[in-house]
Motif scaffolding. Sequence first.
Motif, PDB file in Angstrom:
ATOM      1  N   ARG A  10       9.826   1.249  33.884  1.00 28.89           N
ATOM      2  CA  ARG A  10       8.378   1.001  34.176  1.00 28.89           C
ATOM      3  C   ARG A  10       8.039  -0.287  33.603  1.00 28.89           C
ATOM      4  O   ARG A  10       7.101  -1.045  34.158  1.00 28.89           O
ATOM      5  CB  ARG A  10       7.606   2.110  33.817  1.00 28.89           C
ATOM      6  CG  ARG A  10       7.696   3.596  34.436  1.00 28.89           C
ATOM      7  CD  ARG A  10       6.905   4.425  34.183  1.00 28.89           C
ATOM      8  NE  ARG A  10       6.533   4.485  32.780  1.00 28.89           N
ATOM      9  CZ  ARG A  10       6.887   5.776  31.949  1.00 28.89           C
ATOM     10  NH1 ARG A  10       7.854   6.507  32.575  1.00 28.89           N
ATOM     11  NH2 ARG A  10       6.562   5.821  30.812  1.00 28.89           N
ATOM     12  N   TYR A  58       6.113  -3.240  35.485  1.00 28.40           N
ATOM     13  CA  TYR A  58       4.801  -3.918  35.413  1.00 28.40           C
ATOM     14  C   TYR A  58       4.901  -5.496  35.127  1.00 28.40           C
ATOM     15  O   TYR A  58       4.042  -6.158  35.427  1.00 28.40           O
ATOM     16  CB  TYR A  58       4.247  -3.170  34.046  1.00 28.40           C
ATOM     17  CG  TYR A  58       2.904  -3.723  33.523  1.00 28.40           C
ATOM     18  CD1 TYR A  58       1.816  -3.132  34.136  1.00 28.40           C
ATOM     19  CD2 TYR A  58       2.878  -4.522  32.681  1.00 28.40           C
ATOM     20  CE1 TYR A  58       0.673  -3.482  33.729  1.00 28.40           C
ATOM     21  CE2 TYR A  58       1.496  -4.766  32.324  1.00 28.40           C
ATOM     22  CZ  TYR A  58       0.391  -4.233  32.949  1.00 28.40           C
ATOM     23  OH  TYR A  58      -0.740  -4.892  32.513  1.00 28.40           O
ATOM     24  N   ALA A 100       3.046   1.784  36.619  1.00 27.50           N
ATOM     25  CA  ALA A 100       3.521   1.735  34.892  1.00 27.50           C
ATOM     26  C   ALA A 100       3.048   3.118  34.489  1.00 27.50           C
ATOM     27  O   ALA A 100       3.922   3.499  33.673  1.00 27.50           O
ATOM     28  CB  ALA A 100       3.014   0.624  34.261  1.00 27.50           C
TER      29      ALA A 100
END
Length: 120
Positions: free
Chosen positions: A25, A29, A76
């Motif tokens: 994640r 991001y 995210a």
Amino acid sequence: MRRTAGQPTVITDAEPSPGDQLRGRQRRYVLMMSIRGVCLIVGAVLVTSEAPLLWLWLPICAVGMILVPWLAVLLANDRPPKDRHRMRDQRHQPASRSGPAQVGAVPTTPSPVRVIDVEP
């Protein structure tokens, strides 16, 4: 997922560890926010250089600067999807045979068992 020399090979249906999920994640991001930065820089260069078709390129850059950060934050904070068959396994638990049947209980049938044969 890249394997390093010390990691074992995963052959089960186990989910990735929470640390691996977090790293994935975080990478996503950073990548999406980098796209936002590129859109910002391209938009500034286009405005200062008075590029042709400015009316077309500026809205595209603006959408990239507004929509991409919003999606980056959503993705995210997203968790991995739930196991599709988790509830099915709980519903099809065989009834206990030690006591009498409960009144109004719905009889359940066990799910079919898959047998994997190693020998031909």
